[in-house]
Motif scaffolding. Structure first.
Motif, mmCIF file in Angstrom:
data_model
loop_
_atom_site.group_PDB
_atom_site.id
_atom_site.type_symbol
_atom_site.label_atom_id
_atom_site.label_comp_id
_atom_site.label_asym_id
_atom_site.label_seq_id
_atom_site.Cartn_x
_atom_site.Cartn_y
_atom_site.Cartn_z
ATOM 1 N N GLN A 73 31.041 23.107 80.951
ATOM 2 C CA GLN A 73 30.986 24.561 80.809
ATOM 3 C C GLN A 73 31.323 24.983 79.383
ATOM 4 O OE1 GLN A 73 33.613 25.983 83.847
ATOM 5 N NE2 GLN A 73 32.543 24.865 85.451
ATOM 6 N N ALA A 74 32.323 24.349 78.786
ATOM 7 C CA ALA A 74 32.686 24.663 77.403
ATOM 8 C C ALA A 74 31.573 24.267 76.443
ATOM 9 C CB ALA A 74 33.985 23.949 77.034
ATOM 10 N N LEU A 75 30.923 23.137 76.698
ATOM 11 C CA LEU A 75 29.810 22.715 75.846
ATOM 12 C C LEU A 75 28.634 23.683 75.947
ATOM 13 C CD1 LEU A 75 29.755 18.846 76.325
ATOM 14 C CD2 LEU A 75 30.337 20.105 74.262
ATOM 15 N N ILE A 76 28.361 24.166 77.140
ATOM 16 C CA ILE A 76 27.258 25.107 77.313
ATOM 17 C C ILE A 76 27.562 26.426 76.585
ATOM 18 C CG2 ILE A 76 26.032 26.522 79.005
ATOM 19 C CD1 ILE A 76 26.241 24.136 80.926
ATOM 20 N N LEU A 77 28.784 26.919 76.699
ATOM 21 C CA LEU A 77 29.144 28.153 75.989
ATOM 22 C C LEU A 77 29.031 27.982 74.476
ATOM 23 C CD1 LEU A 77 32.178 29.486 78.031
ATOM 24 C CD2 LEU A 77 29.936 30.519 77.792
ATOM 25 N N THR A 78 29.474 26.836 73.978
ATOM 26 C CA THR A 78 29.362 26.558 72.551
ATOM 27 C C THR A 78 27.905 26.454 72.130
ATOM 28 O OG1 THR A 78 31.458 25.371 72.652
ATOM 29 C CG2 THR A 78 30.086 24.982 70.722
ATOM 30 N N ALA A 79 27.085 25.805 72.948
ATOM 31 C CA ALA A 79 25.657 25.665 72.624
ATOM 32 C C ALA A 79 24.945 27.013 72.644
ATOM 33 C CB ALA A 79 24.999 24.699 73.594
ATOM 34 N N ILE A 80 25.348 27.908 73.524
ATOM 35 C CA ILE A 80 24.743 29.239 73.558
ATOM 36 C C ILE A 80 25.041 29.987 72.257
ATOM 37 C CG2 ILE A 80 24.930 31.514 74.649
ATOM 38 C CD1 ILE A 80 25.254 30.018 77.326
ATOM 39 N N VAL A 81 26.263 29.928 71.791
ATOM 40 C CA VAL A 81 26.645 30.623 70.560
ATOM 41 C C VAL A 81 25.918 30.017 69.360
ATOM 42 C CG1 VAL A 81 28.579 31.090 69.002
ATOM 43 C CG2 VAL A 81 28.872 31.347 71.460
ATOM 44 N N GLY A 83 23.093 28.308 69.403
ATOM 45 C CA GLY A 83 21.670 28.608 69.532
ATOM 46 C C GLY A 83 21.338 30.028 69.132
ATOM 47 N N PHE A 84 22.201 30.975 69.497
ATOM 48 C CA PHE A 84 21.979 32.362 69.101
ATOM 49 C C PHE A 84 22.083 32.528 67.590
ATOM 50 C CE2 PHE A 84 23.538 36.708 68.278
ATOM 51 C CZ PHE A 84 22.442 37.410 68.757
ATOM 52 N N ALA A 85 23.077 31.891 66.977
ATOM 53 C CA ALA A 85 23.230 31.972 65.521
ATOM 54 C C ALA A 85 22.028 31.346 64.815
ATOM 55 C CB ALA A 85 24.523 31.289 65.086
ATOM 56 N N LEU A 86 21.540 30.228 65.314
ATOM 57 C CA LEU A 86 20.365 29.582 64.737
ATOM 58 C C LEU A 86 19.136 30.479 64.867
ATOM 59 C CD1 LEU A 86 19.052 26.974 63.559
ATOM 60 C CD2 LEU A 86 18.613 26.327 65.920
ATOM 61 N N THR A 87 18.979 31.137 65.999
ATOM 62 C CA THR A 87 17.843 32.033 66.209
ATOM 63 C C THR A 87 17.901 33.216 65.243
ATOM 64 O OG1 THR A 87 17.765 31.396 68.529
ATOM 65 C CG2 THR A 87 16.645 33.425 67.923
ATOM 66 N N VAL A 88 19.073 33.767 65.023
ATOM 67 C CA VAL A 88 19.203 34.904 64.098
ATOM 68 C C VAL A 88 18.894 34.472 62.665
ATOM 69 C CG1 VAL A 88 20.873 36.505 63.079
ATOM 70 C CG2 VAL A 88 20.790 36.193 65.541
ATOM 71 N N VAL A 89 19.389 33.322 62.244
ATOM 72 C CA VAL A 89 19.115 32.844 60.889
ATOM 73 C C VAL A 89 17.630 32.565 60.710
ATOM 74 C CG1 VAL A 89 19.509 30.919 59.306
ATOM 75 C CG2 VAL A 89 21.431 31.967 60.464
#
Length: 126
Positions: A73-81, A83-89
């Motif tokens: 669960q912690a890995l998924i939350l970290t991956a979501i953050v 992934g979102f930062a990568l998408t914005v960049v």
């Protein structure tokens, strides 16, 4: 049910790879965002969700009994953050490329980076 999740993750990642191999920058951007989602589903499948008990140590006990694994669960939350930062960049890079070349085709951006090419400096009149 785990096999269904695995097939869903494979389908999502297959669609994402198809989009990433496109020449359109928006499709590449959405493909990378979809690839991030596929990785999140894979992490979900890899985690052990066989127990519905929360990962809490009860009063008077020294060790955790059978419980859900909080690491996935912690890995998924970290991956979501991430992934979102990568998408914005990447979205800012796509917008900058579109503003500089006026096109969303990756080949046009490559041509804009080659100022020594004589065809770019002096285009042929048709």
């Amino acid at each position: 049910m785990t096999i269904l999740y695995a097939f869903c993750a494979a389908a999502i990642m297959g669609a994402a790879l198809y989009m990433v191999l496109s020449r359109n920058l928006v499709r590449i951007l959405l493909g990378l965002a979809l690839l991030s989602t596929g990785v999140n589903v894979m992490l979900f499948v890899a985690g052990d969700f066989s127990s519905r008990q929360p990962p809490l140590i009860r009063a008077g006990e020294k060790a955790l009994g059978e419980a859900a694994d909080p690491l996935a669960q912690a890995l998924i939350l970290t991956a979501i953050v991430i992934g979102f930062a990568l998408t914005v960049v990447l979205a800012t890079i796509v917008v900058t490329g579109w503003r500089s070349s006026g096109s969303l085709d990756a080949r046009d951006l490559d041509a804009a980076e080659q100022p020594d090419d004589p065809e770019i400096r002096e285009p042929h009149a048709d």
